[in-house]
Design a protein around this motif. Structure first.
Motif, mmCIF file in Angstrom:
data_model
loop_
_atom_site.group_PDB
_atom_site.id
_atom_site.type_symbol
_atom_site.label_atom_id
_atom_site.label_comp_id
_atom_site.label_asym_id
_atom_site.label_seq_id
_atom_site.Cartn_x
_atom_site.Cartn_y
_atom_site.Cartn_z
ATOM 1 N N VAL A 155 34.342 92.301 -46.523
ATOM 2 C CA VAL A 155 33.813 91.560 -47.671
ATOM 3 C C VAL A 155 33.625 90.100 -47.236
ATOM 4 O O VAL A 155 34.523 89.285 -47.382
ATOM 5 N N ASP A 204 35.945 86.559 -46.207
ATOM 6 C CA ASP A 204 37.195 86.409 -46.940
ATOM 7 C C ASP A 204 38.198 87.507 -46.622
ATOM 8 O O ASP A 204 39.277 87.239 -46.143
ATOM 9 N N HIS A 205 37.800 88.734 -46.891
ATOM 10 C CA HIS A 205 38.768 89.813 -46.814
ATOM 11 C C HIS A 205 38.165 91.077 -46.227
ATOM 12 O O HIS A 205 36.949 91.237 -46.212
ATOM 13 N N ARG A 238 44.241 94.745 -49.191
ATOM 14 C CA ARG A 238 43.364 93.665 -48.730
ATOM 15 C C ARG A 238 44.032 92.893 -47.605
ATOM 16 O O ARG A 238 45.218 92.623 -47.663
#
Lengths: 270, 270
Positions: free
Chosen positions: B123, B126-127, B148
């Motif tokens: 993603v 970010d993650h 995550r």
DNA sequence: GAATGATATTCTGTATATTGAATGGCGACA
DNA sequence: TGTCGCCATTCAATATACAGAATATCATTC
């Protein structure tokens, strides 16, 4: 004036009206819309569908994208759900033993009687949510984990009404909004609810979906109050009769009593 | 002044600051907090943890409860996640073939080399989010679907940096925030990223978690741009050497190439 | 049973999120 | 290639969501 609004738009308008955080209602509506949609949606499509101002909708989408709950494709300018919603679901699953506890019972019922069995959670008078499923060998019918249904529909609805102690007026209002294949009258339904109370479980014979019988038995998470979950059996009416509906009903009731115990609850003696 | 803020509070403050829909950032933060928590939380606890005004927080919680994303226990006045988040996750799963497509490959790798294998979605910067998992026979290590991790950590991080074409300054900023058991210097890390690019997959040997080796190979959903997913292998360094790390690396690369094809993408020739 | 401390909740003025119109940008179609 | 029409995005005025203080409610301790 009084133009006919799509129902999603109607409800959202109400939720936004008297909330102190309308942006959150809008966000939830957007997420649900994207969840239902089979393909990515553009800003205006979303705004129109939900009756939102496009600029407001844009800000909602941007905030959701920043939170990784919505994915934005800069090329097509279209939005979809993003993996962040999975993370939230994981958090919920960690704290909910019901799915794990009930699964063996579901599998046993499904295998023995060749039916589809669901474990559902009751969320007030609004909805039930499917938490666990087990399909019979020739799965004629199915429902997926996460599916939502109106609380009062079908067999589960009679359970909720029977064991929930809700004001009759409230029930009638909600009852009026339900969609059945073959709707019972409210009076008939009340009789069936009373039967459910004395029998300990509910039956829907072809009302919700023609030709399909649904059984539901309540599960209590704590000693008092309303049931928190239910076990639901779904099968073609003809097949159920062949499989031995009486035995199935006993097995279902026993399974529900067992689940209640495992959850630390107590089945009241109605 | 400049009192040390908890990181959750810090980030939230930033997100709220320059958003046109701050209530949504607050709502997401609340949901994530409840997702992490092992037990129901009260209003003040939540507000304090996130640096929110209690009254604001109350409105957020009420709105979330109305949307069936948060459950409220009127007796204890405590809040938890509600089943509504499952419904959202279901919507996401419907539209994402990756989990289903990759599962067989994961299972094959896990069985053959007795390691834990993850399918993750990237993603942005970010993650990453774990979408699918398969554990080896003696599962020494595990991660759950929905977990995550920071994008740039461990082997997957080197993949993202190697194949993503991000500005170096951006990478360095993000790199500085990572937590490793044995942190590499940024220079060392850049060398490893370069190796990753030429090799086609990444290795983390005990940096992220001491004694644990992580391999990651990128998957492309479309022809150009950055990889959208990755296959990740996790194992104890000692066990991996025994299992034949060279073969495992080949098998992983092949599996990732196969997944890329199934997703309709194209593995670029770096 | 009174007092204390903590909590949830209501109330009110003000900073700001929301709105509807205006602008910018892209593709369709002629 | 120019024009049209739709869509996403910005802008400026104002209705309202929010912060903080005040109040109510509940445990907990003496």
């Amino acid at each position: 004036m009084a133009t006919k609004l799509p129902s999603a738009e109607r409800e959202l308008a109400k939720a936004v009206q008297d909330s102190k955080a309308p942006a959150i209602s809008r966000a939830a509506a957007v997420l649900r819309l994207l969840g239902k949609s089979d393909n990515p949606l553009g800003l205006n499509t979303i705004a129109r569908e939900l009756g939102l101002n496009p600029s407001t909708c844009l800000y909602v989408l941007r905030a959701l994208a920043a939170e990784e709950l919505v994915a934005f494709d800069p090329d097509t300018k279209r939005y979809t759900l993003e993996a962040g919603v999975l993370t939230l679901a994981r958090g919920w699953l960690r704290r909910n033993r019901f799915a794990d506890l009930a699964q063996p019972a579901l599998d046993r019922l499904a295998a023995q009687f060749n039916v589809t069995v669901l474990g559902v959670q009751i969320v007030g008078l609004d909805h039930i949510v499917v938490i666990a499923t087990s399909a019979g060998r020739d799965f004629q019918l199915s429902a997926q984990v996460g599916s939502r249904f109106p609380a009062l529909i079908s067999a589960t609805g009679r359970c909720i009404a029977a064991f929930g102690d809700w004001p009759a007026a409230e029930l009638e209002t909600r009852f009026a909004t339900l969609r059945w294949d073959e709707p019972p009258s409210f009076a008939d339904w009340q009789t069936q609810v009373a039967e459910t109370r004395s029998r300990g479980f509910a039956i829907d014979e072809g009302h919700y979906i023609t030709g399909v019988t649904v059984l539901a038995a309540p599960i209590w998470k704590s000693a008092g109050g309303a049931p928190s979950h239910a076990l639901v059996v779904i099968g073609l009416a003809s097949a159920l009769r062949r499989a031995g509906q009486a035995e199935l009903q006993d097995a279902l009731l026993t399974a529900a009593r067992g689940s209640t115990q495992q959850m630390g609850g107590e089945t009241p003696g109605f």
